[in-house]
Write a protein that holds these residues in place. Structure first.
Motif, PDB file in Angstrom:
ATOM      1  N   ALA A 171       0.830  -1.208   0.000  1.00 32.23           N
ATOM      2  CA  ALA A 171       0.000   0.000   0.000  1.00 32.23           C
ATOM      3  C   ALA A 171       0.863   1.256   0.000  1.00 32.23           C
ATOM      4  O   ALA A 171       0.558   2.234  -0.684  1.00 32.23           O
ATOM      5  CB  ALA A 171      -0.928  -0.008   1.209  1.00 32.23           C
ATOM      6  N   VAL A 172       1.954   1.241   0.763  1.00 31.87           N
ATOM      7  CA  VAL A 172       2.844   2.402   0.808  1.00 31.87           C
ATOM      8  C   VAL A 172       3.486   2.625  -0.567  1.00 31.87           C
ATOM      9  O   VAL A 172       3.587   3.759  -1.039  1.00 31.87           O
ATOM     10  CB  VAL A 172       3.924   2.219   1.892  1.00 31.87           C
ATOM     11  CG1 VAL A 172       4.965   3.336   1.815  1.00 31.87           C
ATOM     12  CG2 VAL A 172       3.281   2.206   3.275  1.00 31.87           C
ATOM     13  N   ARG A 173       3.896   1.533  -1.211  1.00 31.52           N
ATOM     14  CA  ARG A 173       4.488   1.671  -2.548  1.00 31.52           C
ATOM     15  C   ARG A 173       3.474   2.225  -3.547  1.00 31.52           C
ATOM     16  O   ARG A 173       3.791   3.093  -4.363  1.00 31.52           O
ATOM     17  CB  ARG A 173       5.006   0.314  -3.028  1.00 31.52           C
ATOM     18  CG  ARG A 173       6.306  -0.139  -2.394  1.00 31.52           C
ATOM     19  CD  ARG A 173       6.935  -1.268  -3.185  1.00 31.52           C
ATOM     20  NE  ARG A 173       6.065  -2.424  -3.281  1.00 31.52           N
ATOM     21  CZ  ARG A 173       6.044  -3.433  -2.426  1.00 31.52           C
ATOM     22  NH1 ARG A 173       6.869  -3.429  -1.382  1.00 31.52           N
ATOM     23  NH2 ARG A 173       5.214  -4.461  -2.589  1.00 31.52           N
ATOM     24  N   ALA A 174       2.246   1.724  -3.480  1.00 32.27           N
ATOM     25  CA  ALA A 174       1.224   2.150  -4.432  1.00 32.27           C
ATOM     26  C   ALA A 174       0.859   3.618  -4.241  1.00 32.27           C
ATOM     27  O   ALA A 174       0.635   4.346  -5.216  1.00 32.27           O
ATOM     28  CB  ALA A 174      -0.015   1.276  -4.299  1.00 32.27           C
ATOM     29  N   ARG A 175       0.781   4.066  -2.978  1.00 36.02           N
ATOM     30  CA  ARG A 175       0.379   5.449  -2.697  1.00 36.02           C
ATOM     31  C   ARG A 175       1.547   6.416  -2.742  1.00 36.02           C
ATOM     32  O   ARG A 175       1.361   7.625  -2.890  1.00 36.02           O
ATOM     33  CB  ARG A 175      -0.295   5.522  -1.323  1.00 36.02           C
ATOM     34  CG  ARG A 175      -1.626   4.786  -1.261  1.00 36.02           C
ATOM     35  CD  ARG A 175      -2.197   4.832   0.145  1.00 36.02           C
ATOM     36  NE  ARG A 175      -3.503   4.196   0.190  1.00 36.02           N
ATOM     37  CZ  ARG A 175      -3.886   3.321   1.125  1.00 36.02           C
ATOM     38  NH1 ARG A 175      -3.043   3.001   2.105  1.00 36.02           N
ATOM     39  NH2 ARG A 175      -5.084   2.781   1.091  1.00 36.02           N
ATOM     40  N   GLY A 176       2.748   5.915  -2.545  1.00 36.62           N
ATOM     41  CA  GLY A 176       3.911   6.785  -2.513  1.00 36.62           C
ATOM     42  C   GLY A 176       4.149   7.417  -1.157  1.00 36.62           C
ATOM     43  O   GLY A 176       5.079   8.207  -1.001  1.00 36.62           O
ATOM     44  N   HIS A 177       3.348   7.079  -0.166  1.00 42.29           N
ATOM     45  CA  HIS A 177       3.536   7.594   1.193  1.00 42.29           C
ATOM     46  C   HIS A 177       2.700   6.749   2.144  1.00 42.29           C
ATOM     47  O   HIS A 177       1.869   5.942   1.725  1.00 42.29           O
ATOM     48  CB  HIS A 177       3.145   9.073   1.288  1.00 42.29           C
ATOM     49  CG  HIS A 177       1.668   9.322   1.227  1.00 42.29           C
ATOM     50  ND1 HIS A 177       0.986  10.036   2.199  1.00 42.29           N
ATOM     51  CD2 HIS A 177       0.724   8.947   0.331  1.00 42.29           C
ATOM     52  CE1 HIS A 177      -0.297  10.091   1.878  1.00 42.29           C
ATOM     53  NE2 HIS A 177      -0.483   9.447   0.755  1.00 42.29           N
ATOM     54  N   ASP A 178       2.946   6.933   3.449  1.00 40.35           N
ATOM     55  CA  ASP A 178       2.183   6.240   4.487  1.00 40.35           C
ATOM     56  C   ASP A 178       1.239   7.271   5.106  1.00 40.35           C
ATOM     57  O   ASP A 178       1.648   8.057   5.964  1.00 40.35           O
ATOM     58  CB  ASP A 178       3.128   5.671   5.548  1.00 40.35           C
ATOM     59  CG  ASP A 178       2.417   4.795   6.571  1.00 40.35           C
ATOM     60  OD1 ASP A 178       1.211   5.037   6.822  1.00 40.35           O
ATOM     61  OD2 ASP A 178       3.050   3.892   7.126  1.00 40.35           O
ATOM     62  N   PRO A 179      -0.018   7.318   4.684  1.00 38.46           N
ATOM     63  CA  PRO A 179      -0.909   8.395   5.122  1.00 38.46           C
ATOM     64  C   PRO A 179      -1.175   8.408   6.619  1.00 38.46           C
ATOM     65  O   PRO A 179      -1.250   9.479   7.228  1.00 38.46           O
ATOM     66  CB  PRO A 179      -2.194   8.139   4.321  1.00 38.46           C
ATOM     67  CG  PRO A 179      -2.127   6.712   3.910  1.00 38.46           C
ATOM     68  CD  PRO A 179      -0.680   6.406   3.737  1.00 38.46           C
TER      69      PRO A 179
END
Length: 252
Positions: free
Chosen positions: A125-133
């Protein structure tokens, strides 16, 4: 003469560099408010007020406090920050989360140093979003609490022990089964928690399964959380019995 059209906003690819470019474009080419579409600013005064004037309190899961309902502008702001890389929204969303943290602790807020424990995101999920929300919001909330005079820090002390299914579309019992035993304390994370009250934080509470599993993992390590807080709460639902600490409801 007709007004000149606004410059088109390039659509960057997903990933960390794409999200960084989105943030830069938000500054150089501001579009309408993310929450309502009005004006030429990412967050208009009306939508900011929906966060800053919310009255945090217990959700249908009594030991979880939320700053606002997951509807209207608040829903749009959370989705934009989480899925579309609107990183500048972390500040106002973090301030709302800080209000919910203080509400969750009641009169004991500030009686001991706090450690805000964000719900862990999977690596995919972090890779897909580009950050850890969630980690970003926890850090913003900790900064807001420090500005208010509280000793607060945020740290990712939990990790996944196994893969879990996508929660979307699962019922509350299915979510609990999906997540049971899926989280544990990171090695040597106890040092970060030493002398601090752990408070679980997330962007959204729905069925409560995620926060319940996080509470179980902390309690198993001898560090039961003192509360749980989220920016928003989804549609109220009937709480399930057996929440950690003997209080009714399941967080998540």
């Amino acid at each position: 003469m007709p007004p000149s059209p606004e410059p088109a906003r390039p659509q960057p690819s997903q990933g960390p560099f794409g999200h960084a470019l989105v943030g830069l474009l938000d500054v150089l080419l501001p579009a309408g408010c993310v929450g309502c579409g009005a004006g030429h600013t990412q967050l208009c005064p009306s939508c900011r007020s929906a966060l800053s004037t919310a009255a945090p309190g217990p959700t249908a899961l009594p030991w979880v406090h939320a700053a606002a309902a997951y509807a209207g502008p608040v829903r749009q702001l959370l989705l934009a920050h989480k899925e579309r890389g609107a990183l500048r929204l972390a500040g106002p969303l973090g301030e709302a989360l800080a209000l919910a943290v203080r509400s969750s602790l009641g009169p004991h807020a500030g009686s001991a140093p706090l450690l805000l424990v964000p719900m862990p995101s999977t690596r995919a999920a972090v890779r897909a979003r580009g950050h850890d929300p969630t980690l970003r919001l926890a850090g913003a909330a900790a900064r807001a609490l420090r500005r208010a005079g509280l000793d607060a820090r945020a740290a990712p002390v939990l990790r996944h022990t196994r893969p879990v299914a996508d929660q979307a579309g699962l019922t509350a019992p299915e979510r609990r089964r999906n997540l049971h035993g899926a989280l544990t304390l990171l090695p040597r994370a106890g040092g970060r928690l030493s002398g601090r009250q752990p408070v679980l934080v997330d962007d959204l509470v729905t069925t409560g399964a995620t926060l319940a599993e996080a509470a179980r993992a902390l309690a198993a390590a001898g560090l039961p959380p003192k509360g749980a807080a989220t920016v928003a709460a989804a549609v109220p639902h009937r709480p399930a019995p057996g929440a950690p600490g003997g209080r009714p409801g399941q967080p998540g």
